[in-house]
Scaffold this motif. Structure first.
Motif, PDB file in Angstrom:
ATOM      1  N   LEU A 190       0.845  -1.192   0.000  1.00  0.00           N
ATOM      2  CA  LEU A 190       0.000   0.000   0.000  1.00  0.00           C
ATOM      3  C   LEU A 190       0.881   1.241   0.000  1.00  0.00           C
ATOM      4  CD1 LEU A 190      -2.686  -1.190   2.559  1.00  0.00           C
ATOM      5  CD2 LEU A 190      -3.064  -0.768   0.134  1.00  0.00           C
ATOM      6  N   LEU A 191       0.734   2.052  -1.041  1.00  0.00           N
ATOM      7  CA  LEU A 191       1.480   3.307  -1.137  1.00  0.00           C
ATOM      8  C   LEU A 191       0.584   4.425  -0.628  1.00  0.00           C
ATOM      9  CD1 LEU A 191       4.160   4.614  -2.131  1.00  0.00           C
ATOM     10  CD2 LEU A 191       2.963   5.099  -4.284  1.00  0.00           C
ATOM     11  N   CYS A 192       0.997   5.041   0.470  1.00  0.00           N
ATOM     12  CA  CYS A 192       0.243   6.123   1.104  1.00  0.00           C
ATOM     13  C   CYS A 192       0.887   7.445   0.695  1.00  0.00           C
ATOM     14  CB  CYS A 192       0.266   5.968   2.614  1.00  0.00           C
ATOM     15  SG  CYS A 192      -0.258   4.354   3.211  1.00  0.00           S
ATOM     16  N   CYS A 193       0.179   8.210  -0.118  1.00  0.00           N
ATOM     17  CA  CYS A 193       0.747   9.411  -0.730  1.00  0.00           C
ATOM     18  C   CYS A 193       0.250  10.667  -0.026  1.00  0.00           C
ATOM     19  CB  CYS A 193       0.370   9.483  -2.211  1.00  0.00           C
ATOM     20  SG  CYS A 193       0.882   8.041  -3.177  1.00  0.00           S
ATOM     21  N   THR A 194       1.184  11.530   0.377  1.00  0.00           N
ATOM     22  CA  THR A 194       0.861  12.789   1.041  1.00  0.00           C
ATOM     23  C   THR A 194       1.747  13.887   0.482  1.00  0.00           C
ATOM     24  OG1 THR A 194       2.470  12.930   2.852  1.00  0.00           O
ATOM     25  CG2 THR A 194       0.662  11.348   3.117  1.00  0.00           C
ATOM     26  N   PRO A 195       1.391  15.167   0.705  1.00  0.00           N
ATOM     27  CA  PRO A 195       2.251  16.261   0.250  1.00  0.00           C
ATOM     28  C   PRO A 195       3.640  16.251   0.895  1.00  0.00           C
ATOM     29  CG  PRO A 195       0.043  17.074   0.701  1.00  0.00           C
ATOM     30  CD  PRO A 195       0.095  15.665   1.222  1.00  0.00           C
ATOM     31  N   ARG A 196       3.765  15.650   2.096  1.00  0.00           N
ATOM     32  CA  ARG A 196       5.065  15.635   2.770  1.00  0.00           C
ATOM     33  C   ARG A 196       5.911  14.430   2.392  1.00  0.00           C
ATOM     34  NH1 ARG A 196       4.229  18.073   8.859  1.00  0.00           N
ATOM     35  NH2 ARG A 196       2.932  16.225   9.255  1.00  0.00           N
ATOM     36  N   GLY A 197       5.374  13.545   1.570  1.00  0.00           N
ATOM     37  CA  GLY A 197       6.117  12.362   1.162  1.00  0.00           C
ATOM     38  C   GLY A 197       5.216  11.150   1.163  1.00  0.00           C
ATOM     39  N   ASN A 198       5.754  10.046   0.698  1.00  0.00           N
ATOM     40  CA  ASN A 198       4.977   8.806   0.570  1.00  0.00           C
ATOM     41  C   ASN A 198       5.579   7.700   1.423  1.00  0.00           C
ATOM     42  OD1 ASN A 198       3.588  10.232  -1.382  1.00  0.00           O
ATOM     43  ND2 ASN A 198       4.539   9.164  -3.108  1.00  0.00           N
ATOM     44  N   ILE A 199       4.692   6.940   2.066  1.00  0.00           N
ATOM     45  CA  ILE A 199       5.107   5.758   2.823  1.00  0.00           C
ATOM     46  C   ILE A 199       4.635   4.522   2.062  1.00  0.00           C
ATOM     47  CG2 ILE A 199       4.833   4.436   4.955  1.00  0.00           C
ATOM     48  CD1 ILE A 199       6.432   6.933   5.403  1.00  0.00           C
ATOM     49  N   LEU A 200       5.528   3.568   1.861  1.00  0.00           N
ATOM     50  CA  LEU A 200       5.153   2.275   1.292  1.00  0.00           C
ATOM     51  C   LEU A 200       4.995   1.291   2.441  1.00  0.00           C
ATOM     52  CD1 LEU A 200       4.662   0.666  -1.356  1.00  0.00           C
ATOM     53  CD2 LEU A 200       7.058  -0.084  -1.179  1.00  0.00           C
ATOM     54  N   TRP A 201       3.771   0.791   2.607  1.00  0.00           N
ATOM     55  CA  TRP A 201       3.468  -0.174   3.660  1.00  0.00           C
ATOM     56  C   TRP A 201       3.518  -1.569   3.075  1.00  0.00           C
ATOM     57  CZ3 TRP A 201       3.362  -1.308   8.526  1.00  0.00           C
ATOM     58  CH2 TRP A 201       2.515  -2.277   9.035  1.00  0.00           C
ATOM     59  N   ASP A 202       4.426  -2.365   3.591  1.00  0.00           N
ATOM     60  CA  ASP A 202       4.711  -3.711   3.107  1.00  0.00           C
ATOM     61  C   ASP A 202       5.317  -3.680   1.712  1.00  0.00           C
ATOM     62  OD1 ASP A 202       4.334  -5.331   5.316  1.00  0.00           O
ATOM     63  OD2 ASP A 202       2.178  -5.431   5.035  1.00  0.00           O
ATOM     64  N   LEU A 210       7.136  10.807   8.836  1.00  0.00           N
ATOM     65  CA  LEU A 210       6.715  11.975   8.068  1.00  0.00           C
ATOM     66  C   LEU A 210       6.189  13.084   8.976  1.00  0.00           C
ATOM     67  CD1 LEU A 210       5.095  10.767   4.734  1.00  0.00           C
ATOM     68  CD2 LEU A 210       7.485  11.213   5.265  1.00  0.00           C
ATOM     69  N   GLY A 211       7.074  13.620   9.753  1.00  0.00           N
ATOM     70  CA  GLY A 211       6.741  14.770  10.583  1.00  0.00           C
ATOM     71  C   GLY A 211       7.140  16.068   9.922  1.00  0.00           C
ATOM     72  N   PRO A 212       6.878  17.188  10.574  1.00  0.00           N
ATOM     73  CA  PRO A 212       7.157  18.499   9.982  1.00  0.00           C
ATOM     74  C   PRO A 212       8.640  18.806   9.810  1.00  0.00           C
ATOM     75  CG  PRO A 212       6.446  18.721  12.262  1.00  0.00           C
ATOM     76  CD  PRO A 212       6.230  17.289  11.887  1.00  0.00           C
ATOM     77  N   VAL A 213       9.513  18.032  10.497  1.00  0.00           N
ATOM     78  CA  VAL A 213      10.940  18.333  10.413  1.00  0.00           C
ATOM     79  C   VAL A 213      11.644  17.552   9.318  1.00  0.00           C
ATOM     80  CG1 VAL A 213      11.084  18.968  12.834  1.00  0.00           C
ATOM     81  CG2 VAL A 213      11.497  16.601  12.166  1.00  0.00           C
ATOM     82  N   GLY A 214      10.936  16.691   8.608  1.00  0.00           N
ATOM     83  CA  GLY A 214      11.605  15.932   7.559  1.00  0.00           C
ATOM     84  C   GLY A 214      10.720  14.845   7.009  1.00  0.00           C
ATOM     85  N   ASN A 215      11.239  14.144   6.019  1.00  0.00           N
ATOM     86  CA  ASN A 215      10.446  13.132   5.321  1.00  0.00           C
ATOM     87  C   ASN A 215      10.731  11.716   5.775  1.00  0.00           C
ATOM     88  OD1 ASN A 215       8.981  14.891   3.777  1.00  0.00           O
ATOM     89  ND2 ASN A 215      10.438  14.898   2.093  1.00  0.00           N
ATOM     90  N   ASP A 216      11.395  11.588   6.923  1.00  0.00           N
ATOM     91  CA  ASP A 216      11.668  10.242   7.407  1.00  0.00           C
ATOM     92  C   ASP A 216      11.113  10.146   8.812  1.00  0.00           C
ATOM     93  OD1 ASP A 216      14.662   8.170   7.174  1.00  0.00           O
ATOM     94  OD2 ASP A 216      12.612   7.679   7.332  1.00  0.00           O
ATOM     95  N   GLU A 217      11.730   9.376   9.668  1.00  0.00           N
ATOM     96  CA  GLU A 217      11.171   9.211  11.000  1.00  0.00           C
ATOM     97  C   GLU A 217      11.228  10.532  11.771  1.00  0.00           C
ATOM     98  OE1 GLU A 217      13.578   6.903  13.854  1.00  0.00           O
ATOM     99  OE2 GLU A 217      14.911   6.562  12.164  1.00  0.00           O
ATOM    100  N   ASN A 218      10.259  10.746  12.617  1.00  0.00           N
ATOM    101  CA  ASN A 218      10.144  11.972  13.391  1.00  0.00           C
ATOM    102  C   ASN A 218       9.804  11.578  14.819  1.00  0.00           C
ATOM    103  OD1 ASN A 218       9.720  14.916  13.730  1.00  0.00           O
ATOM    104  ND2 ASN A 218       7.634  14.261  14.165  1.00  0.00           N
TER     105      ASN A 218
END
Length: 315
Positions: free
Chosen positions: A93-105, A179-187
């Protein structure tokens, strides 16, 4: 000696997991686990190169119309699955947002067309894998998209191909904000994160779900399995189950009641309406949080544990 190409690393044909060698394996550790199985013909192997060269496979993309979200048209949920079925046959599942995308599984099969389509949707900021049955070729995916793949530290023994920590991270603790406000990876600040991966245990020690906060969706893989009676749930009779909780799904080995209860306790502070499971069509629409608890109570009761503590929980 020439360096081995990832395209030639052995892949278990049954579970789709890529191993770190090109020859010499007699068995797959993931399929040797009693949660899994081998088909009647026994252990067999393939490689990404063989799969690609066969011209038999492709990955399909289907955009889900979000039923419960803020109205932001920049939010997309995309199911990606391989046809014809390959290995276990799950979807990513590709979860697409303006701050970036997370691929789940993840899927075993990946090719240039898949990479191009995902890049057209904004690429991948991070990959999160729910449990070892879907580790597949996840390191190859992380390298293809220049991102990090997160695997639960508790499930480290089932990682068949290890890579650079810049691409493959074993996350610790019970919750991983992304995907927090400080970056596109873990927050580290969960309050500001778009997503939270939550360890529930159960199916595997590190089995996890992914909470997409803004859309009020929970990606459950088969940490919490969407069952057929949960897909259409309008005007159903009381006591109709929507989800199941198993230690082994193919071998029909249930989880003990305390483990089922722990799964609920891990997610009871989340707010979600919809749940999206491991396979195409495994989607529950509306009231899914309450239905998880309802299903857990029904299953525990029918095991004979009518006085278990889970029955005092409220949604």
């Amino acid at each position: 000696m020439a360096e081995e190409s990832p395209l030639d690393l052995l892949i278990c044909s049954t579970c789709g997991s890529q191993h770190a060698v090109t020859t010499g394996l007699s068995s797959c550790k993931i399929c040797d686990d009693p949660r899994q199985y081998l088909p009647a013909h026994g252990q067999s192997w393939t490689t990404l190169r063989k799969l690609q060269d066969s011209k038999q496979y492709r990955n399909e993309f289907v955009i889900d119309k979000l039923a419960h979200q803020s109205g932001n048209k920049n939010l997309l949920l995309v199911s990606i699955y391989t046809v014809p079925k390959l290995a276990i046959g799950q979807r990513a599942l590709l979860c697409c947002t303006p701050r970036g995308n997370i691929l789940w599984d993840c899927l075993t099969y990946i090719d240039d067309e898949t990479v191009a389509k995902i890049n057209d949707l904004g690429g991948v900021s991070a990959i999160v894998i729910s449990h070892p049955h879907y580790f597949t070729t996840c390191l190859h995916w992380a390298e293809a998209f220049g991102c990090k793949v997160y695997l639960s530290s508790e499930d480290g023994e089932w990682i068949m191909r290890r890579g650079d920590p810049a691409r493959q991270a074993l996350w610790t603790g019970n919750r991983l904000p992304l995907l927090g406000p400080v970056g596109n990876d873990e927050n580290k600040n969960e309050d500001g994160a778009d997503f939270v991966a939550i360890k529930t245990g159960g199916h595997f020690p590190g089995s996890s779900v992914l909470w997409w906060k803004e859309t009020r969706k929970l990606m459950v893989a088969d940490t919490i399995m969407v069952v057929p009676s949960g897909v259409y749930h309008i005007d159903r009779l009381p006591g109709t189950v929507s989800f199941s909780f198993m230690w082994s799904y193919p071998n029909f080995i249930p989880l003990p009641p305390d483990e089922v209860h722990n799964i609920w306790k891990a997610i009871r502070d989340t707010d979600f309406e919809d749940a999206h499971g491991a396979f195409v069509g495994q989607d529950t629409r509306g009231d899914s949080r309450r239905r998880v608890l309802e299903s857990a109570k029904l299953i525990v009761k029918n095991m004979g544990y009518v006085g278990h503590a889970i029955h005092a929980e409220e949604a």
